[in-house]
Scaffold this motif. Sequence first.
Motif, mmCIF file in Angstrom:
data_model
loop_
_atom_site.group_PDB
_atom_site.id
_atom_site.type_symbol
_atom_site.label_atom_id
_atom_site.label_comp_id
_atom_site.label_asym_id
_atom_site.label_seq_id
_atom_site.Cartn_x
_atom_site.Cartn_y
_atom_site.Cartn_z
ATOM 1 N N UNK A 34 0.829 -1.199 0.000
ATOM 2 C CA UNK A 34 0.000 0.000 0.000
ATOM 3 C C UNK A 34 0.864 1.250 0.000
ATOM 4 N N UNK A 36 -0.085 5.031 1.500
ATOM 5 C CA UNK A 36 -1.017 5.931 2.170
ATOM 6 C C UNK A 36 -0.441 7.338 2.107
ATOM 7 N N UNK A 38 -0.801 11.382 3.806
ATOM 8 C CA UNK A 38 -1.298 12.218 4.903
ATOM 9 C C UNK A 38 -1.096 13.675 4.527
ATOM 10 N N UNK A 41 -2.746 18.398 8.257
ATOM 11 C CA UNK A 41 -3.942 18.565 9.071
ATOM 12 C C UNK A 41 -5.007 17.506 8.863
ATOM 13 N N UNK A 43 -6.133 13.107 8.204
ATOM 14 C CA UNK A 43 -5.782 11.744 8.558
ATOM 15 C C UNK A 43 -5.184 10.978 7.394
ATOM 16 N N UNK A 44 -4.715 9.779 7.667
ATOM 17 C CA UNK A 44 -4.144 8.917 6.639
ATOM 18 C C UNK A 44 -5.223 8.482 5.651
ATOM 19 N N UNK A 46 -5.818 6.058 2.039
ATOM 20 C CA UNK A 46 -5.258 5.106 1.093
ATOM 21 C C UNK A 46 -5.102 5.776 -0.260
ATOM 22 N N UNK A 89 3.380 7.320 2.989
ATOM 23 C CA UNK A 89 3.786 6.140 3.745
ATOM 24 C C UNK A 89 3.600 4.889 2.898
ATOM 25 N N UNK A 102 -1.374 -3.201 9.395
ATOM 26 C CA UNK A 102 -0.409 -2.655 8.465
ATOM 27 C C UNK A 102 0.922 -2.414 9.165
ATOM 28 N N UNK A 104 4.132 -0.089 8.591
ATOM 29 C CA UNK A 104 4.431 1.129 7.844
ATOM 30 C C UNK A 104 5.933 1.418 7.800
ATOM 31 N N UNK A 105 6.339 2.103 6.730
ATOM 32 C CA UNK A 105 7.638 2.741 6.712
ATOM 33 C C UNK A 105 7.570 4.036 7.510
ATOM 34 N N UNK A 106 8.695 4.763 7.554
ATOM 35 C CA UNK A 106 8.771 5.957 8.381
ATOM 36 C C UNK A 106 8.121 7.176 7.732
#
Lengths: 114, 114
Positions: A34, A36, A38, A41, A43-44, A46, A89, A102, A104-106
């Motif tokens: 995936x 994602x 952001x 201000x 939310x995450x 997809x 992400x 999930x 996640x990467x950083x």
Amino acid sequence: GDSVTQMEGPVTLSEEAFLTINCTYTATGYPSLFWYVQYPGEGLQLLLKATKADDKGSNKGFEATYRKETTSFHLEKGSVQVSDSAVYFCALSDSNQAGTALIFGKGTTLSVSS
Amino acid sequence: EAGVAQSPRYKIIEKRQSVAFWCNPISGHATLYWYQQILGQGPKLLIQFQNNGVVDDSQLPKDRFSAERLKGVDSTLKIQPAKLEDSAVYLCASSLEQLTDTQYFGPGTRLTVL
């Protein structure tokens, strides 16, 4: 254990430039992959996903191809806009694990200027 | 369709105090996740519920964190007592069922522990 590594940011581009954000993964099973996003201000959300090798996910001009041979899922866009400025992400979900959370990467911060 | 709701959006507490976060998932979503996102990092799973049962809580610091989803709908996450390192954004996500890949995230609760 499973993990995701994505390129360090920030990435700073001019409008209409080509974007690549690298992502590689390590997984014991056959994960879904995936991206994602952001926005400031918010939310995450997809952005796109791919569930098996050689699948290409695409959305809003962004694309990523699931490459099992290189364990990669790089995000690309041919011409970025100022509105693409956000944190991106890369993540995986491994159905062989007990849960389906999930990993996640950083995150990679993208800043696009006009 | 209403999204994932979380409250409060922001919370500031002193260390050793307790705090609780609330999440209301998308209607009909059986699977609910709580993630912790420390500044500069990707979200990390704390706990996953399937209806009102726990699927995975292996990364939940159980000496201070607890979570419940009594009726298989709303969920609360509690920290007691809080430590400085608990400062983070707490994200709630839901998906239609456990083996459905797409997770929908709420706006998060930003916790600052002083």
